[in-house]
Enzyme design. Structure first.
Site, PDB file in Angstrom:
ATOM      1  N   GLU A 231       6.345  -5.803   6.594  1.00  0.00           N
ATOM      2  CA  GLU A 231       4.775  -5.673   6.832  1.00  0.00           C
ATOM      3  C   GLU A 231       4.039  -4.656   6.553  1.00  0.00           C
ATOM      4  O   GLU A 231       2.973  -4.274   6.982  1.00  0.00           O
ATOM      5  CB  GLU A 231       4.591  -6.072   8.140  1.00  0.00           C
ATOM      6  CG  GLU A 231       5.056  -7.749   8.797  1.00  0.00           C
ATOM      7  CD  GLU A 231       4.444  -8.383  10.014  1.00  0.00           C
ATOM      8  OE1 GLU A 231       3.372  -7.669  10.358  1.00  0.00           O
ATOM      9  OE2 GLU A 231       5.330  -9.025  10.617  1.00  0.00           O
TER      10      GLU A 231
ATOM     11  N   GLY B  48       6.352  -5.761  -4.111  1.00  0.00           N
ATOM     12  CA  GLY B  48       6.690  -5.312  -2.658  1.00  0.00           C
ATOM     13  C   GLY B  48       5.370  -4.694  -2.191  1.00  0.00           C
ATOM     14  O   GLY B  48       4.244  -5.076  -1.746  1.00  0.00           O
TER      15      GLY B  48
END
Length: 383
Positions: A363, A131
């Site tokens: 994002e 991630g």
């Protein structure tokens, strides 16, 4: 810096505002309940060219610069964030990789249908073990003849259920670390590609996130995006490019919350007067307005820098950090201003409050933005 919009952008901005206020807002509660965007809204969005904002005119898009895109994103952000994310995910990280790094053949093949909205784009980087640590990818790509064979699982992929074309990051040479990652254009109909479980979320209803599973997925060699080994760099460029647009969407949501709050505080009475007359409430809406105006100036400054071709790695990270934090603070104050009504799901304030929370995560988390900022500062201040 000149943030005045030319006549074409202003006309389109007005058209988008009218569409958002009259069409999308009319179905916002339906989107929340049904967890889907009505088909007629998607079709109307296609007709307006909203899926082609990032795509040059020669490939069927609107070819709008970043300042112009932010002007439109600000309008789009003023409604249900599920719809905002569908459009923003496609026009941002879902397509900019092909626009910026695709070769001519790839652009000719994919951009016209992406511009029309006939195909939806998505960006597939995140994995269970990758991630914030985006270099820890486990998805592999092995070259066999005229194809690459991809194996692995991605998750939390925005637009996964709607998308037809995915920008996928995979490891082509594990010995090279970040320099061994390559980006690919993967179509949903390629053998070995499938969409996995849909991931239920706290917010962003109507925007589906899901796993994608690559099991001996066959990707033609001509679908390498950029050069082999440049996938990690490509991913950073794609994410950085989208940060001004994401901030503009947050800005639109913040402005909507202020508009709703000002209307409410002038209509709602306590102790015989509208609550805007009470200093505690007046201070909250004033603080909201100041932060929104600061975010607006910051957003358009960075958008202008992008249009000028300037390097904005640090500034884009600052903007993403600030924009998401402002959205969360404004949403929190809006709930407080509205009191009990702000906590009721029949009203939009509660929905914006839930939707705001993901902006500090997706994002690139707020913490990752701080890492980027400090890294750039160290380079600037190196002794």
């Amino acid at each position: 810096m000149d943030f005045n919009f030319d006549e074409d952008i202003q006309m389109l901005k007005n058209s988008v505002r009218d569409f958002i206020q009259t069409e999308v807002e009319a179905v916002a509660m339906e989107i929340e309940r049904e967890d889907r965007i009505p088909e007629h809204i998607i079709e109307m969005s296609k007709e307006m060219g909203l899926f082609g904002l990032s795509i040059p005119e020669e490939y069927g898009g609107l070819g709008i610069g970043m300042v112009g895109k932010c002007a439109l994103y600000e309008e789009i952000g003023a409604t249900h964030n599920g719809y905002t994310t569908l459009v923003g995910g496609h026009t941002g990280i879902g397509t900019v990789g092909i626009v910026e790094m695709g070769n001519e053949a790839q652009k000719q093949k994919y951009l016209p249908r992406l511009a029309r909205g006939d195909s939806i784009g998505a960006f597939a980087l995140t994995e269970p073990s990758a991630g914030s640590n985006a270099t820890n990818l486990k998805t592999t790509a092995v070259k066999r003849g005229d194809k690459y064979i991809l194996n692995g699982t991605k998750h939390y992929i925005t637009n996964a259920t709607e998308a037809d074309i995915f920008t996928v990051m995979a490891v082509t040479d594990a010995s090279k670390g970040a320099k061994g990652i390559t980006s690919f254009i993967v179509e949903k109909d390629f053998p070995g590609f499938q969409v996995g479980a849909i991931e239920p979320k706290m917010g962003l209803h109507g925007s589906q996130s899901a796993e994608i599973i690559l099991e001996d997925c066959e990707v033609p060699i001509e679908n390498v995006l950029g050069k082999e080994g440049e996938g990690y760099v490509n991913a950073l460029k794609i994410l950085a490019n989208g940060r001004a647009g994401l901030s503009a969407r947050n800005l639109g949501s913040c402005q909507k919350l202020l508009d709703l709050s000002m209307q409410f505080t002038q209509e709602r009475e306590q102790f015989g007067v509208p609550i805007i007359e009470h200093q505690a409430v007046a201070h909250m809406v004033s603080e909201m307005a100041v932060e929104i105006e600061a975010l607006r100036s910051f957003t358009y400054r960075i958008a202008w820098m992008v249009d000028q071709g300037q390097k904005v790695i640090k500034e884009a990270a600052m903007l993403k950090l600030y924009g998401s934090e402002v959205y969360n603070r404004v949403a929190d104050k809006a709930v407080q201003v509205h009191g009990g009504i702000g906590y009721i799901s029949d009203y939009p304030i509660e929905r914006f409050f839930r939707d705001a929370r993901i902006t500090r995560i997706y994002e690139g988390t707020s913490e990752i933005q701080k890492n980027i900022i400090s890294s750039q500062l160290k380079k600037e201040y190196s002794l």
